[in-house]
Design a protein around this motif. Structure first.
Motif, short mmCIF file in Angstrom:
data_model
loop_
_atom_site.label_atom_id
_atom_site.label_comp_id
_atom_site.label_asym_id
_atom_site.label_seq_id
_atom_site.Cartn_x
_atom_site.Cartn_y
_atom_site.Cartn_z
N TYR A 14 0.84 -1.19 0.00
CA TYR A 14 0.00 0.00 0.00
C TYR A 14 0.88 1.25 0.00
N GLY B 189 -5.87 7.85 3.56
CA GLY B 189 -5.88 6.43 3.87
C GLY B 189 -4.97 5.67 2.93
N PRO B 190 -4.54 4.47 3.33
CA PRO B 190 -3.70 3.67 2.45
C PRO B 190 -4.41 3.33 1.13
N LEU C 116 3.36 0.68 3.00
CA LEU C 116 2.96 -0.35 3.97
C LEU C 116 2.86 -1.69 3.27
N GLU D 58 -8.51 -11.37 8.76
CA GLU D 58 -7.57 -10.36 9.20
C GLU D 58 -6.44 -10.14 8.19
N PHE E 80 -0.64 -5.59 9.11
CA PHE E 80 0.20 -4.57 8.51
C PHE E 80 1.58 -4.52 9.17
N GLY E 81 2.59 -4.24 8.34
CA GLY E 81 3.92 -4.00 8.85
C GLY E 81 4.07 -2.56 9.31
N PRO E 82 5.25 -2.21 9.84
CA PRO E 82 5.46 -0.87 10.38
C PRO E 82 5.59 0.21 9.32
N ARG F 215 -18.03 -6.95 4.32
CA ARG F 215 -17.01 -6.95 5.35
C ARG F 215 -16.48 -5.54 5.52
N TYR G 186 -13.97 -3.01 8.14
CA TYR G 186 -12.92 -3.00 9.17
C TYR G 186 -12.78 -1.61 9.75
N TYR H 183 -9.67 0.49 11.80
CA TYR H 183 -8.28 0.47 12.20
C TYR H 183 -7.96 1.73 12.97
N GLN I 237 -4.54 4.21 13.87
CA GLN I 237 -3.16 4.51 13.51
C GLN I 237 -2.65 5.64 14.39
N SER J 73 2.12 1.98 12.32
CA SER J 73 1.31 1.27 11.33
C SER J 73 -0.13 1.14 11.79
N LEU J 74 -0.89 0.38 11.07
CA LEU J 74 -2.32 0.24 11.34
C LEU J 74 -2.57 -0.91 12.31
N SER K 160 -5.54 -3.25 13.85
CA SER K 160 -6.92 -3.66 13.63
C SER K 160 -7.73 -3.54 14.92
N VAL L 280 -13.62 -6.17 13.01
CA VAL L 280 -14.07 -6.66 11.72
C VAL L 280 -15.57 -6.90 11.85
N PHE M 279 -9.44 4.77 10.86
CA PHE M 279 -9.83 4.51 9.48
C PHE M 279 -10.87 3.40 9.45
N LEU N 187 -14.11 -4.07 2.30
CA LEU N 187 -13.51 -5.09 1.45
C LEU N 187 -14.34 -5.27 0.18
N LEU O 110 -8.99 -3.88 -0.06
CA LEU O 110 -9.48 -3.01 0.99
C LEU O 110 -9.48 -1.58 0.49
N PHE P 55 -9.93 2.15 1.73
CA PHE P 55 -9.91 2.88 2.98
C PHE P 55 -10.65 4.20 2.88
N GLY P 56 -11.22 4.62 3.99
CA GLY P 56 -11.76 5.95 4.11
C GLY P 56 -10.65 6.96 4.30
N THR P 57 -11.04 8.21 4.40
CA THR P 57 -10.08 9.31 4.49
C THR P 57 -9.45 9.42 5.87
#
Lengths: 114, 114
Positions: free
Chosen positions: A35, A42-43, A91, A102, A105-107, B31, B33, B35, B37, B42-43, B45, B48, B88, B92, B102, B104-106
């Motif tokens: 991402y 957002g990503p 990301l 699920e 995500f990485g850092p 679905r 999610y 998140y 941050q 990072s994100l 979770s 869900v 966020f 999906l 995925l 994402f929102g803003t």
């Protein structure tokens, strides 16, 4: 269980230079995502791998971005040449399989292009 | 193309107060999610949500999903400073086979003031 690993964590380059990022997903996770997250947004998905095959790269700027996941485990994302607008956090995320709930995500790698 | 909108974009609230973040999306999905941050991180979770009417709660946060209205809410009860972060929602989209994405929102930047 170790999480998603990414390196480097930070990178500063000049425009027109090249850069590469590395990601090691959670062991056993078949699906890997890259991402791009621009500051304040957002990503946005760049590319999705299932094992070592690409299943979605519709949002990847293919004239300058490339990615590979040769052995179905770790992955590299490359930008060549970089532009100022590529400054963002990159990301990596993984999922055990596409139907899993699920996504981990990485850092992230923070890239600054000057 | 699916669009995901959050509001408000920025929320400043006092400790002890309640508030709700809204997430609207434009296309049917099964679905959703949420998140969290933190700055430079990072994100993480949070929830869900898998079906219409789903409600999940963790501590001071409660998320719900109305698939008919294409609306999810994240309710904050008696806010504390530790909840300050960007939140966020992400929806999906399944494109068949192994392809899912995925969106994402803003994001909503939450600042809880003492």
């Amino acid at each position: 269980e170790a999480g998603v690993a990414q390196s480097p964590r930070y990178k500063i380059i000049e425009k027109r230079q090249s850069v590469a990022f590395w990601c090691n997903p959670i062991s056993g996770h078949a699906t890997l995502y890259w991402y791009q997250q621009i500051l304040g947004q957002g990503p946005k998905l760049l590319i999705q791998f299932q094992n070592n095959g690409v299943v979605d790269d519709s949002q990847l700027p293919k004239d300058r971005f490339s990615a590979e996941r040769l052995k179905g485990v770790d992955s590299t994302l490359k930008i060549q040449p970089a532009k100022l607008e590529d400054s963002a956090v990159y990301l990596c995320a993984s999922r055990r399989q596409p139907s899993s709930y699920e996504q981990y995500f990485g850092p992230g790698t923070r890239l600054t292009v000057t | 193309e699916l669009k995901v909108e959050q509001n408000p974009l920025f929320l400043s609230m006092q400790e002890g107060k309640n508030y709700t973040i809204y997430c609207n999306y434009s296309t049917t999905s099964d679905r959703l999610y949420w998140y969290r941050q933190d700055p430079g991180k990072s994100l993480e979770s949070l929830f869900v949500l898998l079906s219409n009417g789903a409600v999940k709660q963790e501590g001071r946060l409660m998320a719900s999903l109305d698939t008919k209205a294409r609306l999810s809410t994240l309710h904050i009860t008696a806010a504390v400073h530790d909840l300050s972060a960007t939140y966020f929602c992400a929806v999906l989209m399944n494109y068949g086979g192994a392809t899912n994405k995925l969106i994402f929102g803003t994001g909503t930047l939450l600042a809880v003031q003492p």
